[in-house]
Design a protein around this motif. Sequence first.
Motif, PDB file in Angstrom:
ATOM      1  N   LYS A 181       0.847  -1.194   0.000  1.00 31.07           N
ATOM      2  CA  LYS A 181       0.000   0.000   0.000  1.00 31.07           C
ATOM      3  C   LYS A 181       0.883   1.245   0.000  1.00 31.07           C
ATOM      4  O   LYS A 181       1.832   1.339   0.777  1.00 31.07           O
ATOM      5  N   SER A 182       0.561   2.174  -0.875  1.00 38.19           N
ATOM      6  CA  SER A 182       1.320   3.426  -0.955  1.00 38.19           C
ATOM      7  C   SER A 182       0.360   4.577  -1.228  1.00 38.19           C
ATOM      8  O   SER A 182      -0.783   4.367  -1.650  1.00 38.19           O
ATOM      9  N   VAL A 183       0.828   5.795  -0.990  1.00 44.48           N
ATOM     10  CA  VAL A 183      -0.001   6.990  -1.149  1.00 44.48           C
ATOM     11  C   VAL A 183       0.525   7.822  -2.310  1.00 44.48           C
ATOM     12  O   VAL A 183       1.727   8.087  -2.411  1.00 44.48           O
ATOM     13  N   ARG A 184      -0.387   8.212  -3.193  1.00 49.79           N
ATOM     14  CA  ARG A 184      -0.078   9.146  -4.277  1.00 49.79           C
ATOM     15  C   ARG A 184      -0.753  10.481  -3.979  1.00 49.79           C
ATOM     16  O   ARG A 184      -1.628  10.567  -3.123  1.00 49.79           O
ATOM     17  N   PHE A 185      -0.360  11.487  -4.737  1.00 50.22           N
ATOM     18  CA  PHE A 185      -1.022  12.783  -4.622  1.00 50.22           C
ATOM     19  C   PHE A 185      -1.540  13.168  -6.000  1.00 50.22           C
ATOM     20  O   PHE A 185      -0.847  13.760  -6.817  1.00 50.22           O
TER      21      PHE A 185
ATOM     22  N   ARG B 191      -5.718   5.989   7.421  1.00 48.52           N
ATOM     23  CA  ARG B 191      -4.463   6.446   8.028  1.00 48.52           C
ATOM     24  C   ARG B 191      -3.660   5.273   8.569  1.00 48.52           C
ATOM     25  O   ARG B 191      -2.433   5.224   8.424  1.00 48.52           O
ATOM     26  N   GLN B 192      -4.356   4.319   9.204  1.00 48.54           N
ATOM     27  CA  GLN B 192      -3.661   3.189   9.809  1.00 48.54           C
ATOM     28  C   GLN B 192      -3.078   2.246   8.761  1.00 48.54           C
ATOM     29  O   GLN B 192      -1.914   1.849   8.848  1.00 48.54           O
ATOM     30  N   LEU B 193      -3.878   1.881   7.770  1.00 49.26           N
ATOM     31  CA  LEU B 193      -3.422   0.907   6.779  1.00 49.26           C
ATOM     32  C   LEU B 193      -2.328   1.464   5.879  1.00 49.26           C
ATOM     33  O   LEU B 193      -1.428   0.735   5.456  1.00 49.26           O
ATOM     34  N   TRP B 194      -2.410   2.756   5.570  1.00 50.97           N
ATOM     35  CA  TRP B 194      -1.428   3.348   4.650  1.00 50.97           C
ATOM     36  C   TRP B 194      -0.345   4.143   5.392  1.00 50.97           C
ATOM     37  O   TRP B 194       0.414   4.866   4.773  1.00 50.97           O
TER      38      TRP B 194
ATOM     39  N   HIS C 231       0.923   9.681   8.631  1.00 52.62           N
ATOM     40  CA  HIS C 231       1.213  10.283   9.935  1.00 52.62           C
ATOM     41  C   HIS C 231       0.071  11.212  10.349  1.00 52.62           C
ATOM     42  O   HIS C 231      -0.473  11.952   9.514  1.00 52.62           O
ATOM     43  N   PRO C 232      -0.318  11.183  11.633  1.00 60.37           N
ATOM     44  CA  PRO C 232      -1.432  12.034  12.093  1.00 60.37           C
ATOM     45  C   PRO C 232      -1.233  13.514  11.787  1.00 60.37           C
ATOM     46  O   PRO C 232      -2.205  14.237  11.541  1.00 60.37           O
TER      47      PRO C 232
END
Length: 329
Positions: free
Chosen positions: A227-231, A253-256, A259-260
Amino acid sequence: MTSKVNFVQINQEQSSSNNNAIDSEGNGMKTMATLLQNSIQGVQNSFSSVYTTLAANLKQSLEMTHTMNSVMEQFLLSNLRITSNITQIHKLETRGNFIPSLLTITIINSGQFPIPNISCSITFVKKDHNEPVNIGVECKESIKRGITNPDSETTSISSIFVPKTSTTTSIFTLSPQTQIIEKLKLAPSEFCQYNAKVNVRFASPGTGELLQKEHSFGLYLIDQCEKSVRFESQLTKYECSHVIVELSPYLLRQLWNVHPSSGLSEAMTFEISWKNEIYSLIHIKKWIGADKSKVLCQVLHFNNAKSSSEIIDRIVEELKVLSTNKNKF
């Protein structure tokens, strides 16, 4: 004539006297026998009373011992706690068939007495078929530390789930107010959902009977994916099917591992891939509710193959269930 009569009379008197003596002696023997019988009966009654009292005391003692053993067993079991958590790790930390997730299992003794001769095991079964399967397990880290002070001394120990050889089992004692934290890498042979169970066993200090405590959890498809985050603010350039679902922002937030301090925004897109193949992208459309406890998401399917579509459908169902299950995290 008179002398003869006197002789007969004397004989009669002597005979009567002898008979009286015999009768007296017989009565004495009977009296003695009666007294002896009464004495024996009294002794028997006394012994019977003693035996009855002793048996009652022994029974009460055994019942008390059984109760104390039962209380001690329940006390030890109630103070023994097991927790599990699955977090993502970078794929560079994995090799071979190991998935980019780390399983953390914590065994806690919150009581005031040590629990000796503990052994642990973990089993996996396929969720759909309930078939036991062998999953490769590798210990990344195993430590022991106190539970009252977060800054207490940490000691590295041998793995309690992965023995040094296939023929040995790790046996250990868990001290009072102590926890063992073990982090495991997993290598499933098949990409599917699994039900897992941690079993902790130890012998009763009183009876020697085997006691055990279990903890169950699921190894989901989403846990096995990278799992990764794109913008990317828009996903309209992708020509693929999609569905709209409501998800928990806390879950995303938890799986990916967001940061809070970063928070979530509509510019974020959450990528799901398996063995370098992108399965799906999740894009936040808008926030829902006055407390913004839900987000409306667009989930895109990138592979039109039936098997891939079924996998994405199952992952979406997992995310929906996990979004309503607050105990998962």
